[in-house]
Design an enzyme around this catalytic site. Structure first.
Site, PDB file in Angstrom:
ATOM      1  N   GLN A  46      16.197 -61.052 -26.362  1.00  0.00           N
ATOM      2  CA  GLN A  46      16.959 -60.038 -25.455  1.00  0.00           C
ATOM      3  C   GLN A  46      18.331 -60.127 -25.463  1.00  0.00           C
ATOM      4  OE1 GLN A  46      14.272 -62.410 -23.958  1.00  0.00           O
ATOM      5  NE2 GLN A  46      12.466 -60.693 -23.922  1.00  0.00           N
ATOM      6  N   ASN A  64      15.258 -55.666 -23.803  1.00  0.00           N
ATOM      7  CA  ASN A  64      14.265 -56.318 -24.851  1.00  0.00           C
ATOM      8  C   ASN A  64      14.563 -55.981 -26.235  1.00  0.00           C
ATOM      9  OD1 ASN A  64      12.274 -57.774 -23.159  1.00  0.00           O
ATOM     10  ND2 ASN A  64      11.475 -55.793 -22.507  1.00  0.00           N
ATOM     11  N   CYS A  73      14.564 -61.677 -16.413  1.00  0.00           N
ATOM     12  CA  CYS A  73      14.433 -62.537 -17.372  1.00  0.00           C
ATOM     13  C   CYS A  73      14.653 -64.075 -16.837  1.00  0.00           C
ATOM     14  CB  CYS A  73      15.202 -62.092 -18.408  1.00  0.00           C
ATOM     15  SG  CYS A  73      15.153 -63.066 -20.043  1.00  0.00           S
ATOM     16  N   GLY A  74      13.782 -64.906 -16.684  1.00  0.00           N
ATOM     17  CA  GLY A  74      13.949 -66.080 -16.241  1.00  0.00           C
ATOM     18  C   GLY A  74      14.708 -67.004 -17.196  1.00  0.00           C
ATOM     19  N   ASN A 148       9.136 -58.480 -12.752  1.00  0.00           N
ATOM     20  CA  ASN A 148       8.753 -57.814 -14.127  1.00  0.00           C
ATOM     21  C   ASN A 148       7.198 -58.000 -14.007  1.00  0.00           C
ATOM     22  OD1 ASN A 148       8.690 -60.488 -14.983  1.00  0.00           O
ATOM     23  ND2 ASN A 148       9.779 -60.114 -16.696  1.00  0.00           N
ATOM     24  N   HIS A 150       3.335 -59.017 -15.044  1.00  0.00           N
ATOM     25  CA  HIS A 150       2.839 -60.162 -15.909  1.00  0.00           C
ATOM     26  C   HIS A 150       1.266 -59.859 -15.759  1.00  0.00           C
ATOM     27  CE1 HIS A 150       6.019 -62.715 -17.569  1.00  0.00           C
ATOM     28  NE2 HIS A 150       6.804 -62.089 -16.645  1.00  0.00           N
ATOM     29  N   GLU A 199       5.481 -61.186 -25.093  1.00  0.00           N
ATOM     30  CA  GLU A 199       6.291 -60.423 -24.370  1.00  0.00           C
ATOM     31  C   GLU A 199       6.498 -58.972 -24.593  1.00  0.00           C
ATOM     32  OE1 GLU A 199      10.364 -61.670 -23.111  1.00  0.00           O
ATOM     33  OE2 GLU A 199       9.936 -63.848 -23.593  1.00  0.00           O
ATOM     34  N   ARG A 200       6.579 -58.196 -23.395  1.00  0.00           N
ATOM     35  CA  ARG A 200       6.550 -56.849 -23.422  1.00  0.00           C
ATOM     36  C   ARG A 200       7.955 -56.576 -24.094  1.00  0.00           C
ATOM     37  NH1 ARG A 200       8.178 -53.506 -17.941  1.00  0.00           N
ATOM     38  NH2 ARG A 200       9.476 -55.499 -17.888  1.00  0.00           N
ATOM     39  N   CYS A 208       8.893 -68.119 -22.182  1.00  0.00           N
ATOM     40  CA  CYS A 208       9.203 -66.861 -21.226  1.00  0.00           C
ATOM     41  C   CYS A 208       9.156 -67.480 -19.709  1.00  0.00           C
ATOM     42  CB  CYS A 208       8.029 -65.968 -21.573  1.00  0.00           C
ATOM     43  SG  CYS A 208       8.215 -64.559 -20.394  1.00  0.00           S
ATOM     44  N   GLY A 209      10.171 -67.460 -19.271  1.00  0.00           N
ATOM     45  CA  GLY A 209      10.707 -67.975 -17.779  1.00  0.00           C
ATOM     46  C   GLY A 209       9.641 -67.382 -16.904  1.00  0.00           C
ATOM     47  N   GLY A 211       7.139 -65.416 -17.382  1.00  0.00           N
ATOM     48  CA  GLY A 211       5.770 -65.824 -17.606  1.00  0.00           C
ATOM     49  C   GLY A 211       5.432 -67.167 -16.783  1.00  0.00           C
TER      50      GLY A 211
HETATM   51  N1  LIG Z   1       9.920 -59.362 -22.022  1.00  0.00           N
HETATM   52  C1  LIG Z   1      10.314 -59.316 -20.438  1.00  0.00           C
HETATM   53  C2  LIG Z   1      11.807 -59.592 -20.346  1.00  0.00           C
HETATM   54  C3  LIG Z   1      12.201 -60.988 -20.805  1.00  0.00           C
HETATM   55  C4  LIG Z   1      11.344 -62.223 -19.916  1.00  0.00           C
HETATM   56  C5  LIG Z   1      11.515 -63.433 -20.527  1.00  0.00           C
HETATM   57  N2  LIG Z   1      12.358 -63.504 -21.719  1.00  0.00           N
HETATM   58  C6  LIG Z   1      11.557 -64.432 -19.417  1.00  0.00           C
HETATM   59  O1  LIG Z   1      12.373 -65.529 -19.796  1.00  0.00           O
HETATM   60  O2  LIG Z   1      11.531 -64.092 -18.253  1.00  0.00           O
HETATM   61  C7  LIG Z   1       9.766 -58.121 -19.838  1.00  0.00           C
HETATM   62  O3  LIG Z   1       9.767 -57.072 -20.575  1.00  0.00           O
HETATM   63  O4  LIG Z   1       9.691 -58.122 -18.468  1.00  0.00           O
END
Ligand SMILES: N[C@H](CCC[C@H](N)C(=O)O)C(=O)O
Length: 271
Positions: A46, A64, A73-74, A148, A150, A199-200, A208-209, A211
């Site tokens: 990101q 992204n 983004c966590g 976001n 999930h 990840e999207r 992925c935080g 996530g």
């Molecule tokens: N790919 C995620 C954004 C980054 C999330 C991930 N890097 C995190 O640490 O939360 C989305 O499109 O919502």
């Protein structure tokens, strides 16, 4: 024009961070994707742009690797908390999060999760705790929005799932009008989860935080784990707590890799 940046990561989920709070930076999807490219750009999952905010201490724009701007983004929230070196409220498209140094890492109040089908969002109404849908042997997921979107599948062995193949199919399924981050999780103890994430807009990442937050909330709602758990991702572990009906609290490491400057004009920036 050369712009300074900081290369950072949270458990290997990596970021290029520009501080545009005092010098405007015209970030576009095309420029973000070019800079994020691991072959012809700087390379990251990101791209983060810090901007002024009238509602919080600062704003954080999140792009992204495919250039798409997203809500939350966590891991980047922890990285920015580390960069700032003090507690801060950070405004994102998905709401305001609060980051503060904690126990050698950074703790982030990620806000309250949402579960209504319209809030995920889904294309039509359904139960979001046990969704009546499936893709091959991945079925009956939960959906959670933590700023976001999930979708979370609980499986017997997360490492055995062909996520590189199934992840993009699910990410782009019309059921998810904003697309979706795809989580496959295995409960490994009453307060322990193993997690892998497609990840999207970024694909398979080391961590992925959001996530980890979404998966923990889904597991608690299903009665699978305690209200504070350790989530182990390929890049390492995060501590996630979700007190009754409260905000999600994520605690974990963040790191700075290096600092540099980049000629944005070389990547198509026009101003
Ligand atoms: N790919 C995620 C954004 C980054 C999330 C991930 N890097 C995190 O640490 O939360 C989305 O499109 O919502």
């Amino acid at each position: 024009m050369r712009a300074p940046f900081t290369k950072m990561h949270g458990l290997g989920n990596d970021f290029v961070v520009f501080d545009a709070r005092h010098a405007p930076l015209a970030m576009t999807a095309q420029l973000a994707a070019a800079l994020a490219n691991r072959h012809t750009g700087i390379g990251c999952d990101q791209l983060i742009v810090l901007v002024p905010s009238s509602n919080a201490d600062l704003g954080m724009r999140i792009f992204n690797a495919d250039g798409g701007e997203v809500e939350s983004c966590g891991n980047a929230s922890r990285a920015v908390g580390l960069l700032l070196g003090h507690a801060a409220r950070i405004e994102t498209l998905g709401g305001i999060v609060s980051a503060e140094p904690a126990g050698g890492g950074v703790a982030v109040d990620m806000g309250k999760p949402r579960f209504e089908w319209q809030d995920i969002p889904l294309a039509y109404a359904m139960d979001t705790l046990r969704m009546p849908v499936g893709w091959e042997d991945l079925d009956s997921p939960s959906a959670v929005n933590v700023g976001n979107p999930h979708v979370v599948f609980f499986v017997s062995d997360a490492d055995a799932v062909d996520l590189a193949r199934l992840g993009p199919q699910i990410e782009h399924d019309p059921l998810f009008p904003e697309r979706v981050n795809v989580n496959v999780a295995t409960i490994t103890g009453p307060a322990a989860i193993r997690l892998r994430v497609w990840e999207r807009g970024a694909g398979l990442t080391r961590a992925c935080g959001t996530g980890a937050c979404a998966t923990t909330v889904a597991a608690i709602r299903l009665g699978l784990v305690a209200r504070e758990v350790s989530v182990t991702l390929p890049g390492g572990a995060l501590n996630i707590a979700w007190p009754m009906a409260g905000s999600i609290r994520m605690t974990g490491p963040a790191a700075e890799s290096f600092r540099g400057t980049v000629d944005l004009a070389a990547y198509g920036a026009t101003k």
